[in-house]
Scaffold this active site. Structure first.
Site, PDB file in Angstrom:
ATOM      1  N   TYR A 200     -28.812  31.200  -5.382  1.00 49.39           N
ATOM      2  CA  TYR A 200     -27.770  31.336  -4.368  1.00 49.39           C
ATOM      3  C   TYR A 200     -27.555  30.038  -3.606  1.00 49.39           C
ATOM      4  CZ  TYR A 200     -27.691  36.427  -4.952  1.00 49.39           C
ATOM      5  OH  TYR A 200     -27.546  37.701  -5.450  1.00 49.39           O
ATOM      6  N   ILE A 235     -31.268  34.023 -15.218  1.00 45.50           N
ATOM      7  CA  ILE A 235     -30.603  33.522 -14.011  1.00 45.50           C
ATOM      8  C   ILE A 235     -29.706  34.609 -13.457  1.00 45.50           C
ATOM      9  CG2 ILE A 235     -28.905  31.896 -13.096  1.00 45.50           C
ATOM     10  CD1 ILE A 235     -31.571  30.575 -13.633  1.00 45.50           C
ATOM     11  N   LYS A 236     -29.847  34.859 -12.158  1.00 47.45           N
ATOM     12  CA  LYS A 236     -28.975  35.805 -11.467  1.00 47.45           C
ATOM     13  C   LYS A 236     -28.109  35.019 -10.495  1.00 47.45           C
ATOM     14  CE  LYS A 236     -28.061  39.237  -8.266  1.00 47.45           C
ATOM     15  NZ  LYS A 236     -27.815  39.221  -6.819  1.00 47.45           N
ATOM     16  N   GLN A 237     -26.791  35.169 -10.621  1.00 45.67           N
ATOM     17  CA  GLN A 237     -25.865  34.375  -9.829  1.00 45.67           C
ATOM     18  C   GLN A 237     -24.681  35.235  -9.386  1.00 45.67           C
ATOM     19  OE1 GLN A 237     -24.835  32.174  -7.628  1.00 45.67           O
ATOM     20  NE2 GLN A 237     -25.607  30.468  -8.905  1.00 45.67           N
TER      21      GLN A 237
END
Length: 349
Positions: A200, A235-237
């Site tokens: 983030y 990956i979390k976006q």
């Protein structure tokens, strides 16, 4: 599920678009053998591969290479009241993990406290992911800083298959967070757990002239590129909503080709840039499902899934849209998202 109806006026633009700047054939795309083609060649220990295989072979998306994860750490990140007042039964951790199971999710991501209460009963039924750090908002005035709540070793002892963490790239504390998370991810790999990084952006300077560039494709793409560098396995976006953050803010380094040839303002092209920054898709990108806004949540969740899938992403992490409503409605949201990834008509753009 009627995709045309749910996507409304955007249906044709979203379902027929072809990415030309970064072509699909230039990416490592999700699929049944993605783990074999990528991770088995990596430096990840064998137990990490085993836990990743459990992740990819659980729930309604088992065997597809796509992921649907229920995250519930918002009781800390947003407060218990903001998260669970709409349905107070979800203060009970057992109800949350049952939602993940009933919803056909690949995994349930949550806090040390939740796992401490439910892991013995559920660790063999669904992969559990411990979120290692959090931004608690009780400090006054509020500070936006992710701090460690526990260690990778504690997560391992609770039976977690993986660990997650957040880095607020661009914040004053990002260097410390980068060091802490990098060390924790190394330990997690040594213990056999996979790693998920919430990449983030946090800095008031990213908002300019009414535009929130913390959601720009170029800045979030670079955050992703930093995340894969510390060996995040997923990956979390947040889904990109605009572009040109570097240009608007007048800092950092970029290239005119990013804006003139490699991307457009089409939402799928914006997310394609996020994907290519994850080592050309070799590290899977999952996008955030976003906040709950009520009646339009189903359509919005489906739209987000369509954009992510067609861009080359690997799934969604859907929380508030699912648990801020009754169980059956939450399951419906999760299944609708999963149905997009199971629908062969929704192809890579």
């Amino acid at each position: 599920m009627d995709l045309q109806e749910l996507l409304g006026d955007e249906a044709e633009a979203l379902l027929s678009h072809t990415c030309k700047g970064i072509a699909a054939e230039d990416l490592c795309l999700p699929g049944p053998h993605a783990l074999d083609h990528v991770m088995e060649q990596s430096d990840r220990p064998v137990p990490v591969l085993r836990n990743l295989a459990q992740l990819y072979n659980t729930g309604r998306l088992a065997g597809t290479g796509y992921l649907s994860i229920l995250p519930v750490d918002q009781g800390i990140e947003h407060s218990g009241a903001a998260s669970f007042a709409k349905h107070p039964s979800y203060f009970d951790p057992a109800k949350l993990v049952e939602l993940a199971i009933e919803g056909g999710c690949n995994a349930f991501a949550t806090t040390f406290g939740v796992l401490g209460l439910i892991a013995r009963r559920y660790a063999h039924r669904i992969p559990l992911i411990v979120k290692l750090n959090h931004n608690e908002l009780l400090t006054y005035p509020n500070r936006f800083d992710q701090v460690m709540f526990g260690s990778a070793r504690e997560a391992y002892d609770l039976g977690a298959a993986g660990v997650g963490a957040t880095i607020y790239f661009g914040s004053d504390e990002s260097t410390r967070q980068l060091q802490e998370v990098s060390e924790a991810f190394q330990e997690a790999h040594e213990l056999g757990m996979f790693t998920v990084l919430w990449c983030y952006l946090r800095n008031d300077a990213f908002k300019k002239d009414g535009v929130d560039y913390s959601l720009s494709a170029d800045l979030t793409g670079q955050a992703n590129h930093l995340g894969v560098t510390i060996e995040a396995d997923i990956i979390k976006q947040k889904m990109a909503e605009n572009n040109g953050g570097y240009r608007a803010l007048g800092y950092g380094r970029t290239d005119p080709l990013v804006y003139d040839e490699l991307t457009t303002d089409h939402p799928i092209d914006l997310v394609r840039w996020q994907v290519v920054n994850c080592y050309a898709g070799r590290i899977p990108l999952i996008n955030s499902g976003g906040e709950s806004k009520g009646a339009g949540d189903l359509a919005q969740a489906v739209r987000t899934a369509v954009v992510n899938k067609r861009a080359g992403g690997a799934g969604l992490i859907t929380g508030r849209k699912a648990f801020q409503r009754p169980l059956r409605e939450g399951v419906e949201i999760l299944h609708a998202v999963q149905d997009v990834y199971l629908d062969e008509r929704v192809t890579i753009a």
